[in-house]
Design an enzyme around this catalytic site. Structure first.
Site, PDB file in Angstrom:
ATOM      1  N   GLU A   1      -9.054  -5.650  -9.184  1.00 44.09           N
ATOM      2  CA  GLU A   1      -9.636  -4.915  -8.064  1.00 44.09           C
ATOM      3  C   GLU A   1     -10.099  -3.562  -8.594  1.00 44.09           C
ATOM      4  O   GLU A   1     -10.097  -3.346  -9.812  1.00 44.09           O
ATOM      5  CB  GLU A   1      -8.631  -4.759  -6.915  1.00 44.09           C
ATOM      6  CG  GLU A   1      -7.395  -3.962  -7.257  1.00 44.09           C
ATOM      7  CD  GLU A   1      -6.505  -3.655  -6.047  1.00 44.09           C
ATOM      8  OE1 GLU A   1      -6.951  -3.805  -4.897  1.00 44.09           O
ATOM      9  OE2 GLU A   1      -5.350  -3.242  -6.271  1.00 44.09           O
TER      10      GLU A   1
ATOM     11  N   LYS B   1       0.875  -1.177   0.000  1.00 41.25           N
ATOM     12  CA  LYS B   1       0.000   0.000   0.000  1.00 41.25           C
ATOM     13  C   LYS B   1       0.910   1.225   0.000  1.00 41.25           C
ATOM     14  O   LYS B   1       1.135   1.872   1.025  1.00 41.25           O
ATOM     15  CB  LYS B   1      -0.937  -0.045   1.215  1.00 41.25           C
ATOM     16  CG  LYS B   1      -2.130   0.865   1.058  1.00 41.25           C
ATOM     17  CD  LYS B   1      -3.204   0.519   2.055  1.00 41.25           C
ATOM     18  CE  LYS B   1      -4.245   1.604   2.174  1.00 41.25           C
ATOM     19  NZ  LYS B   1      -4.924   1.947   0.931  1.00 41.25           N
TER      20      LYS B   1
END
Ligand code: PMP
Length: 290
Positions: free
Chosen positions: A182, A149
Site C-alpha cells: 500500500e 489504524k
C-alpha cells in the site's frame, strides 16, 4: 473551531491533552479519518466499526458505545457548521505515567476535529501523479498489523520522508516478502487487461473504506476485481494504476520509479471509477443536518 474533547466541545485554543497522555508518549491509540460531503458523512458506520476493531486488537476499551461515538462525530460537524469536512477521530490510551504500561492509564482520551485536508496538489488528480517505491517495508502483521489504524505512523512517515527527499508526492510500500502492499496513507490498485487488482489487506495493508467502496463500484459496473498479491514487475507493467484513501479520495498514478504506466495518462477504467466515486459520496450516508 469547536473540538470535541472527552465529551465536551471546546475552542481550538483550549483543546489540550496532557503531556502524560500515552497517545503522545508512545503512539498508543487508534484513529480514524472520515469525510463529510455536502452535509453527509461518508460511511460513518464502517469507520466507527474499524475504530472499535482496532481498539479491540490493542485492548483499549472505548468508554462510549458506537452509537454515542457516531452522535459525537455528527455533533462535531454540526457545531462547526460544516458541509464538506475531513474529520479526525482519535482515541488514545489516555493519561498515565512515564512507563508504557497501559494499566496506568485509567481513561482513554477522545478527540474529534472537523476541519479540511488536501493531501496532494489539485492538478495531480487530473494529470496523475508520479510515485516511487520505498526501500522501507510496510510493517509486518507479525509485528504491528497495518489493519490496525493505530497512532503509530512512523513506518508511514519514514516512507513519506523518503518520497519528499526524492521529490515524489507518494511512496509505495512493499510488504516484508517483497509484494506490493500500500502507500503511506492510501491503498493501491492496478488495472491489467481490464481486471482491477489490489493487494489483500491481510498481507500488509489497511482495510481501506475507500478501497472497499471502489471494489463495490467496480463490481457494479461490471469490472472484474481480484484481491491478490502482485510484484513490482506487475506494477510497472500495469495498464493503469490509482490510489485510494479518505484524505486522498482516488488519484491516478501515471509513473512509478521512472516507468511510465500505460500510456502515461489516467486510464479509462481509472477515470470511470473516479467519476462514479465522485457521484456517490454524498448520496448515501449519515446526514448531519435534517
Ligand atoms: N492505508 C493507510 C496506511 C492509510 O493511512 C489509509 C487512510 N486511512 C488508507 C490506506 C486508506 O483507508 P481509507 O480509505 O479507509 O481512508
Amino acid at each position: 473551531m469547536k473540538i470535541y474533547l472527552n465529551g465536551e466541545f471546546v475552542d481550538k485554543q483550549d483543546a489540550k491533552v496532557s503531556v502524560f497522555d500515552h497517545g503522545y508518549l508512545y503512539g498508543d491509540g487508534v484513529f480514524e479519518g472520515i469525510r463529510a460531503y455536502n452535509g453527509v458523512i461518508f460511511r460513518l458506520d464502517e469507520h466507527i466499526d474499524r475504530l472499535y476493531y482496532g481498539a479491540k486488537a490493542i485492548m483499549l476499551d472505548i468508554p462510549l458505545s458506537k452509537e454515542e461515538m457516531k452522535a459525537a462525530v455528527v455533533e462535531t460537524v454540526r457545531r462547526n457548521n460544516l458541509y464538506d469536512a475531513y474529520i479526525r477521530l482519535v482515541v488514545s490510551r489516555g493519561e498515565g505515567d512515564l512507563g508504557l504500561d497501559p494499566r496506568k492509564c485509567p481513561r482513554p482520551t477522545i478527540v474529534i476535529i472537523a476541519d479540511s485536508i488536501q493531501l496532494y496538489p489539485k492538478e495531480l488528480y487530473e494529470k496523475g501523479m508520479k510515485a516511487m517505491t520505498t526501500y522501507m517495508r510496510r510493517n509486518s502483521p507479525a509485528a504491528l498489523d497495518p489493519q490496525i489504524k493505530s497512532l503509530n505512523y512512523l513506518n508511514n512517515i519514514l516512507a513519506k520522508l523518503e518520497a519528499n527527499r526524492c521529490g515524489y508526492a507518494e511512496a509505495i510500500f512493499l510488504n516484508d516478502r517483497g509484494y506490493v502492499a500500500e502507500c503511506t496513507g492510501d491503498n493501491i490498485f492496478i488495472v491489467k487487461d481490464g481486471v482491477l487488482i489490489t493487494p489483500p489487506v491481510t498481507i500488509a495493508a489497511l482495510g481501506g473504506i475507500t478501497r472497499k467502496t471502489v471494489i463495490e463500484i467496480a463490481e457494479q459496473i461490471g469490472i472484474k476485481v481480484e484481491e491478490r498479491e502482485f510484484t513490482l514487475y506487475n506494477l510497472y507493467n500495469a495498464d493503469e494504476c490509482f490510489l485510494t484513501g479518505t484524505a486522498a479520495e482516488a488519484i491516478p498514478v501515471v509513473e512509478i520509479d521512472g516507468r511510465v504506466i500505460g500510456d502515461g495518462k489516467p486510464g479509462p477504467i481509472t477515470k470511470k471509477i473516479l467519476q462514479e466515486f465522485a457521484e456517490i459520496v454524498d448520496k448515501k450516508g449519515t446526514k448531519v443536518y435534517e
